[in-house]
Design a protein around this motif. Structure first.
Motif, short mmCIF file in Angstrom:
data_model
loop_
_atom_site.label_atom_id
_atom_site.label_comp_id
_atom_site.label_asym_id
_atom_site.label_seq_id
_atom_site.Cartn_x
_atom_site.Cartn_y
_atom_site.Cartn_z
N VAL A 89 0.83 -1.20 0.00
CA VAL A 89 0.00 0.00 0.00
C VAL A 89 0.87 1.25 0.00
O VAL A 89 1.78 1.39 0.83
N PHE A 90 0.59 2.13 -0.93
CA PHE A 90 1.14 3.48 -0.90
C PHE A 90 0.10 4.34 -0.18
O PHE A 90 -0.97 4.63 -0.74
N ALA A 91 0.41 4.65 1.08
CA ALA A 91 -0.55 5.28 1.97
C ALA A 91 -0.46 6.80 1.83
O ALA A 91 0.49 7.42 2.33
N GLY A 92 -1.45 7.37 1.17
CA GLY A 92 -1.46 8.81 0.96
C GLY A 92 -1.87 9.55 2.23
O GLY A 92 -2.97 9.34 2.74
N VAL A 93 -0.99 10.40 2.73
CA VAL A 93 -1.27 11.21 3.92
C VAL A 93 -0.79 12.63 3.66
O VAL A 93 0.19 12.84 2.94
N ARG A 94 -1.47 13.60 4.27
CA ARG A 94 -1.10 14.99 4.02
C ARG A 94 0.29 15.32 4.55
O ARG A 94 1.04 16.06 3.92
N ASN A 95 0.63 14.77 5.72
CA ASN A 95 1.93 15.05 6.32
C ASN A 95 2.52 13.76 6.87
O ASN A 95 2.17 13.33 7.96
N PRO A 96 3.42 13.11 6.13
CA PRO A 96 3.97 11.83 6.58
C PRO A 96 4.68 11.93 7.94
O PRO A 96 4.78 10.93 8.65
N GLN A 97 5.19 13.11 8.29
CA GLN A 97 5.88 13.28 9.56
C GLN A 97 4.91 13.32 10.74
O GLN A 97 5.31 13.18 11.89
#
Length: 233
Positions: free
Chosen positions: A27-35
């Protein structure tokens, strides 16, 4: 399979990511801020370090969609599945006289234009074959037959998302790519609330069965529930 899932840090998106990696998918997990992703997603990443790939992606920002797609392309990565899950429900229970039109515009920007941006940039990375799928997370609120005179921004944006799904389905029919707008049910999330009878895990299981073709779709509707049954248009 390789899946792109937007809004993967909580709720249904997190449940979909969890279900997919448990089934052996990447899965390429799309998130606004990976940090600043959730502790749950961080824990999942530690359990499946080679299966969960964090991807900075804000569906409301076209430049991040383009940059994320270019990153995968540079790494020679192709996708089997795109799941447009990120969404918001604003102006809940407001009458038409009370709603803030700017909030309506914001809802469309995320719930409709967001999936359009994602598809615009990631569709070239999708394998064009019969095992490939695009899932747009919709809602029964987007049904004309179920119109209830409330939640205007959410309902209207989901109805438009259903139309986009049908258009995309016809666009990709010669490539045999499956496209569905999926009603996940009323589930216990920040959006659904604690009174909801279903769980994100149940919905994720059903959606993954559709993606893996374990659930057979025997009708011609692109608007379905997690059991693969046609929803009222």
């Amino acid at each position: 399979m390789k899946l792109l899932i937007t809004g993967a840090n909580r709720g249904l998106g997190l449940a979909l990511t969890t279900e997919a990696v448990k089934r052996g998918h990447t899965v390429f997990a799309g998130v606004r801020n990976p940090q600043r992703h959730s502790d749950a997603l961080n824990h999942l990443s530690s359990l499946f370090p080679n299966k969960v790939k964090l991807l900075q992606l804000n569906v409301a920002d076209e430049s991040t969609c383009q940059a994320a797609a270019e990153k995968l392309r540079a790494d020679h990565i192709s996708l089997d599945v795109i799941i447009n899950n990120a969404g918001i429900l604003d102006e809940r229970s407001k009458t038409i006289e009370e709603i803030d039109i700017e909030k309506v515009e914001q809802t469309f920007n995320i719930n409709l234009f967001g999936p359009m941006r994602v598809v615009k940039y990631f569709l070239p990375l999708l394998y064009k074959e019969s095992d490939s799928t695009v899932i747009n997370i919709s809602s029964e609120a987007g049904s004309f037959q179920n119109a209830y005179g409330g939640d205007y921004p959410y309902a209207l944006s989901k109805s438009a998302l259903n139309m986009f799904s049908e258009q995309l389905r016809n666009y990709l029919k010669d490539d045999e790519v499956s496209v569905y707008a999926v009603h996940p049910g009323w589930i216990k999330t920040d959006m659904g609330g604690e009174k909801a009878p279903g769980t994100p895990e149940e919905s994720a299981h059903g959606i993954m069965d559709i993606i893996e073709r374990k659930t057979k779709i025997i009708h011609n509707s692109s608007f379905i529930n997690i059991k693969g049954e046609a929803m009222p248009q």
